[in-house]
Design an enzyme around this catalytic site. Structure first.
Site, PDB file in Angstrom:
ATOM      1  N   SER A 134     -23.428  -0.257 -13.744  1.00  0.00           N
ATOM      2  CA  SER A 134     -23.599   0.950 -14.625  1.00  0.00           C
ATOM      3  C   SER A 134     -24.759   0.792 -15.301  1.00  0.00           C
ATOM      4  O   SER A 134     -25.496  -0.234 -15.581  1.00  0.00           O
ATOM      5  CB  SER A 134     -22.375   1.227 -15.610  1.00  0.00           C
ATOM      6  OG  SER A 134     -22.658   2.193 -16.467  1.00  0.00           O
ATOM      7  N   TYR A 147     -16.806  -2.407 -22.763  1.00  0.00           N
ATOM      8  CA  TYR A 147     -17.241  -2.096 -21.398  1.00  0.00           C
ATOM      9  C   TYR A 147     -18.513  -2.562 -21.018  1.00  0.00           C
ATOM     10  O   TYR A 147     -19.073  -3.015 -19.940  1.00  0.00           O
ATOM     11  CB  TYR A 147     -17.165  -0.450 -21.292  1.00  0.00           C
ATOM     12  CG  TYR A 147     -17.569   0.021 -19.962  1.00  0.00           C
ATOM     13  CD1 TYR A 147     -16.988  -0.139 -18.763  1.00  0.00           C
ATOM     14  CD2 TYR A 147     -18.865   0.762 -19.937  1.00  0.00           C
ATOM     15  CE1 TYR A 147     -17.211   0.404 -17.632  1.00  0.00           C
ATOM     16  CE2 TYR A 147     -19.069   1.517 -18.561  1.00  0.00           C
ATOM     17  CZ  TYR A 147     -18.397   1.261 -17.483  1.00  0.00           C
ATOM     18  OH  TYR A 147     -18.744   1.838 -16.373  1.00  0.00           O
TER      19      TYR A 147
HETATM   20  N1  LIG Z   1     -18.054   7.847 -13.920  1.00  0.00           N
HETATM   21  C1  LIG Z   1     -18.838   7.222 -14.654  1.00  0.00           C
HETATM   22  O1  LIG Z   1     -19.601   7.883 -15.490  1.00  0.00           O
HETATM   23  C2  LIG Z   1     -19.502   5.924 -14.290  1.00  0.00           C
HETATM   24  C3  LIG Z   1     -20.589   5.348 -14.652  1.00  0.00           C
HETATM   25  C4  LIG Z   1     -21.110   4.158 -14.581  1.00  0.00           C
HETATM   26  C5  LIG Z   1     -20.460   3.458 -13.857  1.00  0.00           C
HETATM   27  N2  LIG Z   1     -19.172   3.607 -13.327  1.00  0.00           N
HETATM   28  C6  LIG Z   1     -18.488   2.715 -12.475  1.00  0.00           C
HETATM   29  O2  LIG Z   1     -18.016   3.240 -11.374  1.00  0.00           O
HETATM   30  C7  LIG Z   1     -16.782   2.718 -10.637  1.00  0.00           C
HETATM   31  C8  LIG Z   1     -15.827   3.830 -10.265  1.00  0.00           C
HETATM   32  O3  LIG Z   1     -15.522   4.639 -11.319  1.00  0.00           O
HETATM   33  P1  LIG Z   1     -15.058   6.038 -11.278  1.00  0.00           P
HETATM   34  O4  LIG Z   1     -16.215   6.651 -11.888  1.00  0.00           O
HETATM   35  O5  LIG Z   1     -15.273   6.435  -9.583  1.00  0.00           O
HETATM   36  O6  LIG Z   1     -13.788   6.245 -12.102  1.00  0.00           O
HETATM   37  P2  LIG Z   1     -12.209   6.699 -11.330  1.00  0.00           P
HETATM   38  O7  LIG Z   1     -12.469   7.895 -10.791  1.00  0.00           O
HETATM   39  O8  LIG Z   1     -11.510   6.455 -12.627  1.00  0.00           O
HETATM   40  O9  LIG Z   1     -12.007   5.389 -10.433  1.00  0.00           O
HETATM   41  C9  LIG Z   1     -11.637   4.080 -10.838  1.00  0.00           C
HETATM   42  C10 LIG Z   1     -11.192   3.431  -9.487  1.00  0.00           C
HETATM   43  O10 LIG Z   1     -10.854   1.910 -10.096  1.00  0.00           O
HETATM   44  C11 LIG Z   1      -9.481   1.674  -9.568  1.00  0.00           C
HETATM   45  N3  LIG Z   1      -8.962   0.505 -10.526  1.00  0.00           N
HETATM   46  C12 LIG Z   1      -8.891   0.648 -11.748  1.00  0.00           C
HETATM   47  N4  LIG Z   1      -8.261  -0.663 -12.118  1.00  0.00           N
HETATM   48  C13 LIG Z   1      -7.857  -1.190 -11.092  1.00  0.00           C
HETATM   49  C14 LIG Z   1      -7.184  -2.408 -10.762  1.00  0.00           C
HETATM   50  N5  LIG Z   1      -6.647  -3.105 -11.611  1.00  0.00           N
HETATM   51  N6  LIG Z   1      -6.840  -2.929  -9.546  1.00  0.00           N
HETATM   52  C15 LIG Z   1      -7.561  -1.937  -8.372  1.00  0.00           C
HETATM   53  N7  LIG Z   1      -8.289  -0.816  -8.669  1.00  0.00           N
HETATM   54  C16 LIG Z   1      -8.288  -0.565 -10.039  1.00  0.00           C
HETATM   55  C17 LIG Z   1      -8.954   2.934  -9.616  1.00  0.00           C
HETATM   56  O11 LIG Z   1      -7.551   2.857  -8.930  1.00  0.00           O
HETATM   57  P3  LIG Z   1      -5.993   2.581  -9.110  1.00  0.00           P
HETATM   58  O12 LIG Z   1      -5.898   3.160 -10.613  1.00  0.00           O
HETATM   59  O13 LIG Z   1      -5.363   3.564  -8.168  1.00  0.00           O
HETATM   60  O14 LIG Z   1      -5.899   1.147  -8.774  1.00  0.00           O
HETATM   61  C18 LIG Z   1      -9.698   3.964  -9.205  1.00  0.00           C
HETATM   62  O15 LIG Z   1      -9.679   4.047  -7.846  1.00  0.00           O
HETATM   63  C19 LIG Z   1     -16.317   1.865 -12.011  1.00  0.00           C
HETATM   64  O16 LIG Z   1     -16.593   0.450 -11.922  1.00  0.00           O
HETATM   65  C20 LIG Z   1     -16.993   2.402 -13.149  1.00  0.00           C
HETATM   66  O17 LIG Z   1     -16.931   1.387 -14.210  1.00  0.00           O
HETATM   67  C21 LIG Z   1     -18.665   5.114 -13.604  1.00  0.00           C
END
Ligand SMILES: NC(=O)c1ccc[n+]([C@@H]2O[C@H](COP(=O)([O-])OP(=O)(O)OC[C@H]3O[C@@H](n4cnc5c(N)ncnc54)[C@H](OP(=O)(O)O)[C@@H]3O)[C@@H](O)[C@H]2O)c1
Length: 279
Positions: A134, A147
């Site tokens: 990120s 985070y």
């Molecule tokens: N969206 C943003 O603004 C942003 C910005 C920078 C970085 N990111 C990063 O991008 C990545 C994806 O996030 P996203 O934005 O797509 O958010 P999201 O839609 O909330 O997706 C998060 C994913 O992580 C999985 N997850 C959470 N806890 C888990 C666990 N204990 N075991 C296995 N899977 C788990 C969830 O699946 P389940 O709950 O079904 O397990 C879900 O599929 C993350 O690493 C996040 O930190 C996001």
């Protein structure tokens, strides 16, 4: 397809991971999508994606998942470590168990999966690990301490791993999204609001949480496809970059962070707690 790869994508039940699993399958790769909520990944099956239940805080779940993939395919070309979430809140307020849990998911789960796939990649003499970090791994955000800690750790771990695995033909790539329109922002804002309630940080925490929620719901930010494209590039390029920083405002944020004196950056960030946006 000429260069069809066997790929494991974690966090594939929603947001960036779901979109990425779908896109990689549409590009002709053999994709394994992993997360806890398997029911959300059902539509991926219709696109030929293999769906597996995996909790990245559970050793048995991770090792069984990787073994299952290796038994079926005999190889693994790419690991996309994408599972993660944000527990925002003031350092004084976030329970240590929640801080540990966030490290378990965002850092230790990611690291353990690297350990599990590396022996097969070394045997093959090739492989690629794409870690979703990120811009929060390069700049600290207001009330995002734990985070930020997890994503700074992902940056350090990935840079170290890249040096170690290069002699074995294994590359490590970081993808650094800016704010992306997924559930992530709503989950982080909810934790911030909860952890600030009835504390000395309630006013700033609540305002900042409302502003985050407002911004994510207002479709202010880029959608996940921007990051999906970067991950596909990281997977398919013959010579990938070490970092792909993507999303509206992501580069600008990092430039500001690099240029501003630290106390100026602090002041800009603290504005978040004064904003009156959303409710
Ligand atoms: N969206 C943003 O603004 C942003 C910005 C920078 C970085 N990111 C990063 O991008 C990545 C994806 O996030 P996203 O934005 O797509 O958010 P999201 O839609 O909330 O997706 C998060 C994913 O992580 C999985 N997850 C959470 N806890 C888990 C666990 N204990 N075991 C296995 N899977 C788990 C969830 O699946 P389940 O709950 O079904 O397990 C879900 O599929 C993350 O690493 C996040 O930190 C996001």
């Amino acid at each position: 397809m000429k260069d069809k790869k066997v790929i494991l994508v974690t966090g594939a039940s929603s947001g960036i991971g779901y979109d990425t699993a779908l896109a990689l399958a549409e590009h002709g790769h053999r994709v394994y999508a992993a997360a806890r909520r398997v029911e959300l990944m059902e539509p991926l099956r219709a696109k030929g994606v293999e769906v597996m239940r995996m909790d990245v805080t559970d050793e048995a779940s991770m090792s069984e998942g990787v073994n299952q993939l290796l038994q079926a395919e005999g190889r693994i070309d790419v690991l996309v470590n994408n599972a993660g979430y944000g527990y925002f809140g003031a350092v004084e307020n976030v329970p240590m168990d929640e801080a540990r849990r966030q490290l378990e998911v965002n850092v230790f789960g990611l690291a353990r999966l690297c350990q599990l796939v590396l022996p097969a990649m070394r045997r093959q003499g090739s492989g690629r690990i794409v870690n979703t970090s990120s811009i929060a791994g390069r700049a600290v955000f207001y009330m995002g301490a734990w985070y930020n800690v997890t994503k700074y750790a992902v940056e350090a771990l990935s840079d170290a791993l890249r040096m170690e695995t290069r002699p074995f033909g294994i590359d490590v790539v970081l993808v650094e999204p800016g704010p992306i329109r997924t559930d992530w922002g709503l989950i982080a804002a909810r934790h911030l609001k909860e952890s600030s309630a009835d504390t000395a940080y309630e006013e700033q925490g609540t305002r900042w949480a409302n502003a985050m929620r407002w911004a994510y719901e207002a479709k202010f930010f880029s959608g996940p496809s921007v990051i999906t494209r970067a991950i596909c590039r990281a997977v398919e390029s013959r010579h990938p970059r070490t970092r792909y920083c993507r999303g509206r405002g992501a580069h600008l944020t990092l430039v500001l962070h690099a240029l501003l004196p630290t106390r100026w950056w602090d002041a800009v960030m603290r504005l978040g707690g004064r904003l009156r946006l959303g409710s």
